[in-house]
Scaffold this motif. Structure first.
Motif, PDB file in Angstrom:
ATOM      1  N   GLY A 173       0.740  -1.037   0.219  1.00 42.17           N
ATOM      2  CA  GLY A 173      -0.014  -0.059   0.151  1.00 42.17           C
ATOM      3  C   GLY A 173       0.851   1.193  -0.144  1.00 42.17           C
ATOM      4  O   GLY A 173       0.801   2.155  -0.709  1.00 42.17           O
ATOM      5  N   LEU A 174       1.770   1.268   0.855  1.00 40.20           N
ATOM      6  CA  LEU A 174       2.790   2.295   0.671  1.00 40.20           C
ATOM      7  C   LEU A 174       3.467   2.600  -0.604  1.00 40.20           C
ATOM      8  O   LEU A 174       3.772   3.531  -0.981  1.00 40.20           O
ATOM      9  CB  LEU A 174       3.805   1.970   1.797  1.00 40.20           C
ATOM     10  N   ARG A 214       2.535   1.604  -3.438  1.00 41.03           N
ATOM     11  CA  ARG A 214       1.170   2.027  -4.592  1.00 41.03           C
ATOM     12  C   ARG A 214       1.223   3.729  -4.140  1.00 41.03           C
ATOM     13  O   ARG A 214       1.248   4.364  -5.186  1.00 41.03           O
ATOM     14  CB  ARG A 214       0.005   1.648  -4.386  1.00 41.03           C
ATOM     15  N   GLN A 215       1.318   4.067  -3.006  1.00 39.46           N
ATOM     16  CA  GLN A 215       1.109   5.561  -2.621  1.00 39.46           C
ATOM     17  C   GLN A 215       2.376   6.395  -3.019  1.00 39.46           C
ATOM     18  O   GLN A 215       2.144   7.320  -3.584  1.00 39.46           O
ATOM     19  CB  GLN A 215       0.838   5.895  -0.994  1.00 39.46           C
ATOM     20  N   MET A 216       3.322   5.707  -2.858  1.00 44.48           N
ATOM     21  CA  MET A 216       4.621   6.376  -3.172  1.00 44.48           C
ATOM     22  C   MET A 216       4.808   6.412  -4.849  1.00 44.48           C
ATOM     23  O   MET A 216       5.073   7.736  -5.596  1.00 44.48           O
ATOM     24  CB  MET A 216       6.013   5.600  -2.742  1.00 44.48           C
ATOM     25  N   GLU A 242       2.211   6.582  -6.751  1.00 42.88           N
ATOM     26  CA  GLU A 242       1.144   7.752  -7.200  1.00 42.88           C
ATOM     27  C   GLU A 242       1.843   9.157  -6.987  1.00 42.88           C
ATOM     28  O   GLU A 242       1.464  10.009  -7.797  1.00 42.88           O
ATOM     29  CB  GLU A 242       0.000   7.514  -6.527  1.00 42.88           C
ATOM     30  N   LEU A 243       2.326   9.233  -5.942  1.00 39.85           N
ATOM     31  CA  LEU A 243       3.014  10.575  -5.627  1.00 39.85           C
ATOM     32  C   LEU A 243       4.240  11.054  -6.574  1.00 39.85           C
ATOM     33  O   LEU A 243       4.186  12.056  -7.107  1.00 39.85           O
ATOM     34  CB  LEU A 243       3.607  10.593  -4.063  1.00 39.85           C
TER      35      LEU A 243
END
Length: 61
Positions: A19-20, A22-24, A26-27
């Motif tokens: 999840g982290l 994926r978030q990174m 996206e950022l």
């Protein structure tokens, strides 16, 4: 030294790290888009690298 003692996490079994990740991703994609837009703006105004902006700064000293 501490790098070798910390196990690397990866694979499909890890919930929060993926999840982290994926978030990174996206950022980073959003940052890349912002930087591309900024680059286009700078090139349009002629103040980007090689556009003469640096020569104007050094010429005024």
């Amino acid at each position: 030294m501490s790098e070798g003692s910390v196990p690397l996490r990866g694979g499909a079994g890890d919930g929060p790290p993926s999840g982290l990740l994926r978030q990174m991703e996206e950022l980073m994609a959003a940052l890349n888009a912002d930087l591309s837009a900024l680059d286009a703006d700078l090139r349009a105004t002629g103040s980007g690298p090689g556009g003469g902006g640096a020569a104007e700064e050094s010429g005024g000293r």
